[in-house]
Design an enzyme around this catalytic site. Sequence first.
Site, PDB file in Angstrom:
ATOM      1  N   LEU A 101     -64.252 -51.290  -7.615  1.00 30.91           N
ATOM      2  CA  LEU A 101     -63.068 -50.526  -7.272  1.00 30.91           C
ATOM      3  C   LEU A 101     -63.121 -50.070  -5.914  1.00 30.91           C
ATOM      4  O   LEU A 101     -64.001 -50.452  -4.758  1.00 30.91           O
ATOM      5  CB  LEU A 101     -63.327 -48.878  -8.096  1.00 30.91           C
ATOM      6  N   ASP A 102     -61.991 -50.316  -4.785  1.00 31.07           N
ATOM      7  CA  ASP A 102     -61.763 -50.332  -3.538  1.00 31.07           C
ATOM      8  C   ASP A 102     -62.059 -49.375  -3.316  1.00 31.07           C
ATOM      9  O   ASP A 102     -62.646 -47.896  -3.342  1.00 31.07           O
ATOM     10  CB  ASP A 102     -60.608 -51.145  -3.569  1.00 31.07           C
ATOM     11  N   LYS A 103     -62.042 -49.392  -1.837  1.00 28.87           N
ATOM     12  CA  LYS A 103     -62.355 -47.730  -0.935  1.00 28.87           C
ATOM     13  C   LYS A 103     -61.495 -46.582  -1.236  1.00 28.87           C
ATOM     14  O   LYS A 103     -62.208 -45.477  -0.810  1.00 28.87           O
ATOM     15  CB  LYS A 103     -63.034 -48.466   0.627  1.00 28.87           C
TER      16      LYS A 103
END
Length: 232
Positions: A101-103
């Site tokens: 999952l990205d930031k």
Amino acid sequence: MRLVKLIANLGYGSRKEIQQAIRHGWVTDREGNALKADAKTAHEDILFDDEPLDPAIGMVLLLNKPLGYTCSIKDQGKLVYDLLPDRYRVRKPVLSTIGRLDKETSGALLFTDDGALLHRVISPKAEVPKIYEAELDRPLNGSEAAVFASGELMLENEHKPLKPAELDVIDDTHVRLTLHEGRYHQVRRMFAAIGNHVNTLQRTQIGKLDLTGVAEGEWKMLSESDVAKVFG
């Protein structure tokens, strides 16, 4: 596997440190008897500092990832591993995220040290559904569900259309989207492709496994029945 190597591989310390722990009597069985380095005690009956050992290979965790954390240990700043016990970062085999999952995306994130399980979940053939909830910058126009379900949507700089995805409308700017594949920043790029922008994004479910009982920033060890929910 010798006791020293077993405990060191679980991340409790170097082999030298584990040897010292054994000499000090910190490694015991469930009756409190100090174990020797050549003990044949079953994994589930070994205690380290009066606590049961972490599971051996096959451990699976579910983290409710907050915003602002990244999944790669090569990234700068806050890492998802910072939310887990320090020893999990140095386990052998390594404890890896199952996908990322990205930031700027929160929600359900799995970890495992079981390579076969990891590849089973992320394999395109598995088509494990992943459910996201998104808040959009602009109201829906009504055509989005049909576009996403068509199996014809092409993302920028790609040469293969997306698999059909299901869109459920919560209200004009809030949606629930079910994907059956995992491309780079896929949800955000899907909405960008139809002229909208995702303001907030959370993954709420992987297969039939959801975040019930797992607060933001917290995690839990999964049982076999929990892992089975991932596959439906």
